[in-house]
Design a protein around this motif. Structure first.
Motif, PDB file in Angstrom:
ATOM      1  N   VAL A  50       0.829  -1.209   0.000  1.00 15.83           N
ATOM      2  CA  VAL A  50       0.000   0.000   0.000  1.00 15.83           C
ATOM      3  C   VAL A  50       0.863   1.259   0.000  1.00 15.83           C
ATOM      4  O   VAL A  50       0.550   2.245  -0.669  1.00 15.83           O
ATOM      5  N   SER A  51       1.962   1.252   0.756  1.00 12.92           N
ATOM      6  CA  SER A  51       2.819   2.437   0.834  1.00 12.92           C
ATOM      7  C   SER A  51       3.414   2.776  -0.524  1.00 12.92           C
ATOM      8  O   SER A  51       3.483   3.946  -0.915  1.00 12.92           O
ATOM      9  N   LEU A  52       3.851   1.759  -1.244  1.00  9.82           N
ATOM     10  CA  LEU A  52       4.409   1.995  -2.569  1.00  9.82           C
ATOM     11  C   LEU A  52       3.343   2.542  -3.510  1.00  9.82           C
ATOM     12  O   LEU A  52       3.592   3.488  -4.276  1.00  9.82           O
ATOM     13  N   TYR A  53       2.142   1.975  -3.445  1.00  8.97           N
ATOM     14  CA  TYR A  53       1.047   2.458  -4.293  1.00  8.97           C
ATOM     15  C   TYR A  53       0.694   3.908  -3.969  1.00  8.97           C
ATOM     16  O   TYR A  53       0.529   4.738  -4.874  1.00  8.97           O
ATOM     17  N   VAL A  54       0.589   4.224  -2.681  1.00  8.26           N
ATOM     18  CA  VAL A  54       0.225   5.581  -2.276  1.00  8.26           C
ATOM     19  C   VAL A  54       1.293   6.577  -2.717  1.00  8.26           C
ATOM     20  O   VAL A  54       0.975   7.666  -3.231  1.00  8.26           O
ATOM     21  N   THR A  55       2.559   6.240  -2.537  1.00  9.07           N
ATOM     22  CA  THR A  55       3.631   7.157  -2.904  1.00  9.07           C
ATOM     23  C   THR A  55       3.659   7.415  -4.404  1.00  9.07           C
ATOM     24  O   THR A  55       3.734   8.564  -4.852  1.00  9.07           O
ATOM     25  N   GLN A  69       0.373  19.779 -21.037  1.00  9.17           N
ATOM     26  CA  GLN A  69       0.495  18.787 -22.117  1.00  9.17           C
ATOM     27  C   GLN A  69       1.942  18.711 -22.607  1.00  9.17           C
ATOM     28  O   GLN A  69       2.261  19.093 -23.724  1.00  9.17           O
ATOM     29  N   PHE A  70       2.831  18.219 -21.763  1.00 10.30           N
ATOM     30  CA  PHE A  70       4.203  18.007 -22.179  1.00 10.30           C
ATOM     31  C   PHE A  70       4.299  16.737 -23.007  1.00 10.30           C
ATOM     32  O   PHE A  70       3.338  15.985 -23.151  1.00 10.30           O
ATOM     33  N   TRP A  71       5.512  16.476 -23.532  1.00 12.29           N
ATOM     34  CA  TRP A  71       5.698  15.317 -24.390  1.00 12.29           C
ATOM     35  C   TRP A  71       5.434  14.020 -23.652  1.00 12.29           C
ATOM     36  O   TRP A  71       5.132  13.009 -24.255  1.00 12.29           O
ATOM     37  N   TRP A  72       5.565  14.050 -22.330  1.00 11.61           N
ATOM     38  CA  TRP A  72       5.382  12.808 -21.577  1.00 11.61           C
ATOM     39  C   TRP A  72       3.926  12.543 -21.209  1.00 11.61           C
ATOM     40  O   TRP A  72       3.624  11.543 -20.581  1.00 11.61           O
ATOM     41  N   ARG A  73       3.013  13.436 -21.575  1.00  6.95           N
ATOM     42  CA  ARG A  73       1.627  13.287 -21.138  1.00  6.95           C
ATOM     43  C   ARG A  73       1.017  11.976 -21.627  1.00  6.95           C
ATOM     44  O   ARG A  73       0.267  11.320 -20.907  1.00  6.95           O
ATOM     45  N   GLU A  74       1.342  11.582 -22.861  1.00  9.98           N
ATOM     46  CA  GLU A  74       0.803  10.336 -23.396  1.00  9.98           C
ATOM     47  C   GLU A  74       1.257   9.139 -22.562  1.00  9.98           C
ATOM     48  O   GLU A  74       0.476   8.226 -22.284  1.00  9.98           O
ATOM     49  N   TYR A  75       2.518   9.165 -22.153  1.00  6.99           N
ATOM     50  CA  TYR A  75       3.056   8.064 -21.352  1.00  6.99           C
ATOM     51  C   TYR A  75       2.464   8.073 -19.943  1.00  6.99           C
ATOM     52  O   TYR A  75       2.254   7.014 -19.343  1.00  6.99           O
ATOM     53  N   VAL A  76       2.196   9.270 -19.412  1.00 10.99           N
ATOM     54  CA  VAL A  76       1.561   9.354 -18.095  1.00 10.99           C
ATOM     55  C   VAL A  76       0.146   8.804 -18.150  1.00 10.99           C
ATOM     56  O   VAL A  76      -0.302   8.093 -17.237  1.00 10.99           O
ATOM     57  N   ASP A  77      -0.576   9.127 -19.220  1.00  8.59           N
ATOM     58  CA  ASP A  77      -1.923   8.573 -19.386  1.00  8.59           C
ATOM     59  C   ASP A  77      -1.878   7.046 -19.464  1.00  8.59           C
ATOM     60  O   ASP A  77      -2.732   6.355 -18.890  1.00  8.59           O
ATOM     61  N   MET A  78      -0.880   6.527 -20.166  1.00  7.92           N
ATOM     62  CA  MET A  78      -0.733   5.075 -20.244  1.00  7.92           C
ATOM     63  C   MET A  78      -0.387   4.489 -18.877  1.00  7.92           C
ATOM     64  O   MET A  78      -0.889   3.422 -18.501  1.00  7.92           O
ATOM     65  N   LEU A  79       0.450   5.203 -18.114  1.00  8.08           N
ATOM     66  CA  LEU A  79       0.789   4.758 -16.765  1.00  8.08           C
ATOM     67  C   LEU A  79      -0.443   4.696 -15.875  1.00  8.08           C
ATOM     68  O   LEU A  79      -0.650   3.732 -15.120  1.00  8.08           O
ATOM     69  N   GLU A  80      -1.283   5.720 -15.985  1.00  6.65           N
ATOM     70  CA  GLU A  80      -2.504   5.734 -15.178  1.00  6.65           C
ATOM     71  C   GLU A  80      -3.462   4.628 -15.614  1.00  6.65           C
ATOM     72  O   GLU A  80      -4.032   3.912 -14.778  1.00  6.65           O
ATOM     73  N   ARG A  81      -3.628   4.470 -16.942  1.00  4.93           N
ATOM     74  CA  ARG A  81      -4.622   3.536 -17.466  1.00  4.93           C
ATOM     75  C   ARG A  81      -4.207   2.077 -17.266  1.00  4.93           C
ATOM     76  O   ARG A  81      -5.032   1.238 -16.909  1.00  4.93           O
ATOM     77  N   TYR A  82      -2.933   1.794 -17.471  1.00  2.00           N
ATOM     78  CA  TYR A  82      -2.496   0.399 -17.484  1.00  2.00           C
ATOM     79  C   TYR A  82      -1.742  -0.041 -16.229  1.00  2.00           C
ATOM     80  O   TYR A  82      -1.457  -1.228 -16.082  1.00  2.00           O
ATOM     81  N   VAL A  83      -1.415   0.902 -15.352  1.00  4.25           N
ATOM     82  CA  VAL A  83      -0.685   0.539 -14.133  1.00  4.25           C
ATOM     83  C   VAL A  83      -1.462   0.943 -12.882  1.00  4.25           C
ATOM     84  O   VAL A  83      -1.798   0.094 -12.042  1.00  4.25           O
ATOM     85  N   ILE A  85      -4.598   2.223 -12.312  1.00  2.00           N
ATOM     86  CA  ILE A  85      -5.979   1.748 -12.154  1.00  2.00           C
ATOM     87  C   ILE A  85      -6.028   0.243 -11.885  1.00  2.00           C
ATOM     88  O   ILE A  85      -6.678  -0.196 -10.918  1.00  2.00           O
ATOM     89  N   PRO A  86      -5.332  -0.604 -12.671  1.00  2.00           N
ATOM     90  CA  PRO A  86      -5.325  -2.034 -12.317  1.00  2.00           C
ATOM     91  C   PRO A  86      -4.679  -2.304 -10.964  1.00  2.00           C
ATOM     92  O   PRO A  86      -5.118  -3.204 -10.240  1.00  2.00           O
ATOM     93  N   TRP A  87      -3.664  -1.529 -10.614  1.00  2.00           N
ATOM     94  CA  TRP A  87      -3.000  -1.709  -9.325  1.00  2.00           C
ATOM     95  C   TRP A  87      -3.959  -1.419  -8.182  1.00  2.00           C
ATOM     96  O   TRP A  87      -4.020  -2.148  -7.183  1.00  2.00           O
ATOM     97  N   GLY A  88      -4.747  -0.344  -8.313  1.00  5.02           N
ATOM     98  CA  GLY A  88      -5.723  -0.024  -7.269  1.00  5.02           C
ATOM     99  C   GLY A  88      -6.766  -1.114  -7.106  1.00  5.02           C
ATOM    100  O   GLY A  88      -7.138  -1.482  -5.988  1.00  5.02           O
ATOM    101  N   MET A  89      -7.246  -1.666  -8.223  1.00  7.27           N
ATOM    102  CA  MET A  89      -8.211  -2.751  -8.125  1.00  7.27           C
ATOM    103  C   MET A  89      -7.569  -4.017  -7.564  1.00  7.27           C
ATOM    104  O   MET A  89      -8.215  -4.789  -6.836  1.00  7.27           O
TER     105      MET A  89
END
Length: 528
Positions: A50-55, A69-83, A85-89
């Motif tokens: 949990v600590s790692l997830y929260v941090t 909207q920096f160049w990394w925004r697409e990768y951040v969206d992928m991080l949120e969508r594929y890492v 959100i599934p991690w929280g569930m």
């Protein structure tokens, strides 16, 4: 005859292959199996940490997802969508698996209230508005927050919680040193990276931002400072303690330099409350009346001195910004004059053209001077709290006109476009209420807010038990978590971020409440 010989050859080859495969399985196959088990255990351990997830989620949501909207925004969206959100569930599923394994686990009142609150957040609003994006995000965020973070922590063993607490403190201290040093460098040099409304650095000549609104940057810095303080109290290594102390100092300065009054006052009150808690539980001060009296006096002194010190630091920063602006302007004028001289020597300009260039240059300098003066001017105290009182008044008037929405709520973020009349935000599509308690009531109704208050009332006793713990009952670092809770609840008076599901400060609030509640139940068994 040929077919018989071929069949016998195939059988012989098959037999030889099986012998070699069996031998390989006995020697190398066992190592592969052990390596696979080790990888599986590591993945499960990381998924259930949990600590790692929260941090990770804290810094991603506070610095990257809310950023430009920096160049990394697409990768951040992928991080949120594929890492994320599934991690929280996965946290929720692991908690359910452990709960099933603990068939004799006692029923907890706090988790029961959170379950009822989650049902209220999901069922009525699904019937009223359907499976909209805001509803789905709210359901996911509340589920992860309540059962992925809070329930997993309070149902963990004491040894597991202590290990998770140590990990989160060190991770926050490391990240805070890097973030704080980068922001203070931008403040010292008065520069910003990124041509956006809220870049990384100085905004409008006086606000310190980390790709987000300076108020959000202030809230992030408050959380980082208090989590680093908890690590400072818990760690024994001098090097690690020095790192944690540096993180506390850097992020406290960042909170002041953001010019966010909400973050500044919340941090000062948190430090004052921490001093009161330490002195009120000090055994050498004798009787309880003396301890609490000395604690209150120290809290008052820290509050007054902290306010004065923060104001002095802020004034010094603005003077520094003004000096930097004057130096930059002087250098610019020297360069312009040199360029003008060179151009005049090269060729003579017609008198009319020269006059127009001179007027254009004077107009630019005057416009730049006005902009710098407007940006660096200290704004007087706003009696309306930057239009907040007008928003609150409109909200109360709407509840008077339609009292049923006070009870059942308007729906997630649906009230923002209805309360901007006669405010500085008029004309915008939507605004936040800038008060966590009113925002929660507006979104989920008085029913949802009362359920949340019942949850906070249920866990109040174990949390206070930790805050006032003395002697061996007091574990290092937990009072800093109490300070984080106080700062979050105080911030909620002026901002909507606390109690808003998976916002950074609300994640840290529930993380701290989970550790405090579990620790309070360890001190004295209770039904919280």
């Amino acid at each position: 005859e040929l077919s018989l010989k071929a069949t016998e050859g195939l059988k012989c080859a098959k037999h030889t292959f099986l012998i070699h495969l069996y031998g390989w399985n006995r020697k190398g196959g066992g190592r592969v199996k052990k390596a696979g088990n080790a990888v599986r255990r590591a993945l499960l351990s990381a998924a259930g940490n949990v600590s790692l997830y929260v941090t990770v989620t804290f810094y991603v949501t506070s610095l990257l997802i809310l950023g430009p909207q920096f160049w990394w925004r697409e990768y951040v969206d992928m991080l949120e969508r594929y890492v994320l959100i599934p991690w929280g569930m996965a946290l929720c599923l692991l908690r359910l698996e452990r709960r099933v394994g603990q068939r004799d686990a006692a029923q907890r009142m706090d988790l029961s209230v959170l379950f009822v609150l989650l049902v209220w957040v999901v069922v009525p609003f699904a019937i009223r508005f359907g499976n909209t994006f805001n509803n789905s995000a709210s359901w996911y965020n509340h589920t992860v927050l309540f059962f992925g973070i809070y329930a997993t922590l309070v149902e963990s063993t004491e040894k597991q919680r202590e290990r998770l607490f140590d990990l989160s403190g060190v991770l926050f201290a490391l990240a805070s040193v890097v973030l704080g040093a980068a922001l203070l460098y931008c403040a010292w040099t008065k520069q910003a990276f990124g041509d956006y409304d809220f870049p990384f650095g100085i905004v409008d000549g006086m606000y310190l931002s980390a790709f987000t609104h300076y108020n959000i940057t202030g809230m992030v810095s408050v959380c980082c400072a208090l989590m680093s303080l908890s690590a400072l109290c818990r760690q024994r290594s001098r090097a690690v303690r020095a790192l944690c102390l540096l993180a506390v100092v850097l992020m406290s300065l960042v909170a002041i330099l953001t010019q966010s009054r909400t973050a500044r006052y919340a941090l000062i009150l948190a430090y004052a409350a921490g001093a009161y808690g330490v002195l009120s539980a000090h055994d050498k001060l004798g009787r309880a009346v003396v301890r609490h009296g000395v604690g209150l006096l120290a809290a008052a002194v820290i509050a007054v001195c902290g306010y004065g010190a923060a104001d002095a630091v802020s004034d010094a920063a603005i003077r520094h910004y003004n000096q930097q602006s004057r130096t930059a302007q002087a250098a610019f004028m020297i360069r312009e004059a040199a360029a003008q001289t060179t151009e005049d020597n090269a060729q003579e300009k017609p008198e009319q053209q020269e006059q127009e260039a001179k007027q254009e240059q004077e107009a630019k300098q005057e416009q730049k001077a006005k902009k710098e003066k407007k940006a660096s001017a200290r704004k007087p105290v706003d009696a309306s709290f930057s239009g907040r009182t007008a928003i609150w008044r409109n909200l109360f008037n709407r509840w008077k006109e339609q009292p049923k929405y006070l009870l059942i709520g308007h729906g997630i973020t649906r009230i923002g476009s209805l309360v901007t009349e006669n405010t500085i935000h008029e004309g915008r599509d939507a605004v936040s209420i800038h008060n966590a308690y009113l925002q929660y009531t507006a979104d989920y109704g008085l029913i949802g807010f009362v359920l949340l208050c019942i949850f906070l009332a249920v866990i109040l006793r174990p949390v206070l038990r930790v805050f006032f713990a003395r002697g061996e009952k007091q574990r290092p670092g937990y009072r800093a978590l109490c300070m984080l809770v106080i700062a979050s609840l105080m911030t909620g008076m002026m901002e909507s971020a606390p109690l808003s599901a998976m916002t950074p400060m609300n994640m840290m609030l529930f993380y701290a409440l989970a550790l405090l509640t579990a620790r309070g139940c360890d001190i004295k068994p209770c039904k919280a």
